[in-house]
Scaffold this motif. Structure first.
Motif, short mmCIF file in Angstrom:
data_model
loop_
_atom_site.label_atom_id
_atom_site.label_comp_id
_atom_site.label_asym_id
_atom_site.label_seq_id
_atom_site.Cartn_x
_atom_site.Cartn_y
_atom_site.Cartn_z
N ASP A 16 -16.67 -29.52 118.57
CA ASP A 16 -16.02 -28.56 119.46
C ASP A 16 -14.56 -28.43 119.05
O ASP A 16 -13.66 -29.06 119.64
CB ASP A 16 -16.16 -29.03 120.92
N LYS A 38 -23.11 -31.06 115.76
CA LYS A 38 -23.50 -29.98 116.65
C LYS A 38 -22.45 -28.87 116.60
O LYS A 38 -21.26 -29.12 116.84
CB LYS A 38 -23.63 -30.51 118.09
N LYS A 68 -27.42 -22.16 123.15
CA LYS A 68 -27.96 -21.98 124.52
C LYS A 68 -28.38 -20.54 124.76
O LYS A 68 -27.85 -19.83 125.61
CB LYS A 68 -26.95 -22.44 125.56
N THR A 122 -25.07 -30.56 132.11
CA THR A 122 -24.55 -31.84 132.63
C THR A 122 -23.24 -31.66 133.41
O THR A 122 -22.78 -32.60 134.06
CB THR A 122 -24.35 -32.84 131.48
N PRO A 182 -26.31 -35.18 126.46
CA PRO A 182 -24.84 -35.06 126.44
C PRO A 182 -24.27 -35.66 127.73
O PRO A 182 -25.00 -36.32 128.47
CB PRO A 182 -24.63 -33.55 126.36
N ARG A 185 -20.06 -40.81 128.29
CA ARG A 185 -18.69 -41.29 128.46
C ARG A 185 -18.67 -42.81 128.31
O ARG A 185 -19.07 -43.54 129.22
CB ARG A 185 -18.16 -40.90 129.85
N GLN A 196 -17.36 -32.67 132.87
CA GLN A 196 -18.72 -33.19 132.97
C GLN A 196 -18.92 -33.86 134.32
O GLN A 196 -17.99 -34.42 134.89
CB GLN A 196 -18.99 -34.22 131.85
N GLY A 216 -18.78 -35.55 122.26
CA GLY A 216 -17.71 -34.69 121.78
C GLY A 216 -16.36 -35.33 121.94
O GLY A 216 -15.90 -36.13 121.11
N ARG A 217 -15.70 -35.05 123.07
CA ARG A 217 -14.31 -35.47 123.26
C ARG A 217 -14.03 -36.96 123.11
O ARG A 217 -12.97 -37.31 122.56
CB ARG A 217 -13.80 -34.94 124.62
O1 C5P Z 1 -16.87 -33.40 124.96
P1 C5P Z 1 -18.23 -33.76 125.51
O2 C5P Z 1 -18.73 -35.10 125.08
O3 C5P Z 1 -18.35 -33.52 126.99
O4 C5P Z 1 -19.20 -32.69 124.80
C1 C5P Z 1 -20.50 -32.47 125.19
C2 C5P Z 1 -21.11 -31.39 124.36
O5 C5P Z 1 -22.47 -31.23 124.76
C3 C5P Z 1 -20.46 -30.02 124.48
O6 C5P Z 1 -20.47 -29.43 123.19
C4 C5P Z 1 -21.37 -29.25 125.42
O7 C5P Z 1 -21.42 -27.87 125.11
C5 C5P Z 1 -22.72 -29.88 125.14
N1 C5P Z 1 -23.70 -29.83 126.23
C6 C5P Z 1 -23.47 -30.35 127.49
N2 C5P Z 1 -24.41 -30.25 128.47
C7 C5P Z 1 -25.58 -29.68 128.23
C8 C5P Z 1 -25.84 -29.16 126.94
C9 C5P Z 1 -24.88 -29.26 125.96
O8 C5P Z 1 -22.39 -30.92 127.70
N3 C5P Z 1 -26.51 -29.65 129.15
#
Ligand code: C5P
Length: 242
Positions: A16, A38, A68, A122, A182, A185, A196, A216-217
């Motif tokens: 991202d 991803k 999506k 999520t 996803p 944390r 989230q 991601g983050r």
């Molecule tokens: O930064 P973080 O760990 O929250 O990133 C989660 C990633 O997963 C993002 O790219 C988000 O678009 C993706 N995602 C999500 N929830 C879903 C499907 C995909 O957070 N249900």
């Protein structure tokens, strides 16, 4: 859970980032550490399909195209054919619009592309659902379970759900139906202004049956992203009892 998947391959990094320069930086940093990159809406809309080359030319990791898709069946079907031609492993469709859309997954079976249905994002909480018009008696868990069931029946390879629901989904639909989680944390990785809602640690997601986790983050914003990714792989290993 498919025990033949390595811990590294279970970690999907969400690229991202705003542009190809940043994408290249993270692919180079994480190439030996994560099994899949991803690519989501931000990067794909900015750079187009050409961005896939950054991953392909700099790593042997697989690619998850997280677009999506949410449209009428014929449009989703054509989009899946286009994605299959790009040689990516996973793609997402929204799981909220029923069987006719989810059944398009069958049309790309055998192409190497695996279609995943997003059950409930999520970032959505139970109170968000109430505001969206769902009734008080409604359960978020049941909604996730119903959508996962429809995805399984329709021929999707798996679903995207939170770590809070993954055990229930595996129990109901079996180990062969993939669960990608996803909303991860780690206890050590604070995310500023976090959007989230249904979050779990890497260890808990894997212990509950997630085949893959998407992070991601917590990796992207860490001082040393490769170190953060390695710590997450350690957690995955400890959850697997390796
Ligand atoms: O930064 P973080 O760990 O929250 O990133 C989660 C990633 O997963 C993002 O790219 C988000 O678009 C993706 N995602 C999500 N929830 C879903 C499907 C995909 O957070 N249900």
């Amino acid at each position: 859970m498919d025990l033949s998947i390595s811990s590294k391959d279970r970690l999907i990094f969400a690229l991202d980032v705003p542009d190809r320069q940043e994408a290249k930086k993270y692919v180079s940093l994480l190439v030996g550490t994560v099994g899949c990159f991803k690519i989501g809406l931000e990067l794909f809309i900015k750079e187009g399909p050409d961005i896939l080359k950054i991953v392909k030319e700099n790593s042997s990791a697989s690619i998850f195209l997280d677009l999506k898709l949410h449209d009428i069946p014929v449009t989703v079907s054509s989009a899946l054919q286009s994605a299959a031609a790009h040689g990516v492993r996973f793609i997402t469709v929204h799981g909220s619009d029923g069987e006719s859309i989810l059944r398009t997954a069958r049309e790309v079976k055998g192409s190497g592309l695996e279609v995943l249905a997003v059950t409930v994002l999520t970032s959505i909480s139970e109170s968000d659902l109430l505001r969206l018009g769902y009734k008080e008696s409604f359960s978020l868990n049941q909604l996730v379970l119903d959508r996962a069931g429809l995805a399984e029946k329709s021929g999707c390879a798996g679903i995207v759900c939170s770590g809070k629901e993954v055990a229930m989904i595996k129990r109901t639909y079996g180990v062969g139906f993939k669960a990608i989680v996803p909303g991860i944390r780690p206890v050590w990785g604070e995310v500023k202004k976090d959007d989230q809602s249904r979050i779990v640690t890497p260890k808990s997601a894997i212990s509950n049956g997630a085949d893959f986790i998407v992070v991601g983050r917590p990796i992207r914003d860490a001082k040393e992203p490769a170190v953060a990714a390695a710590k997450i792989i350690d957690e995955i290993e400890s959850a697997l009892g390796a």
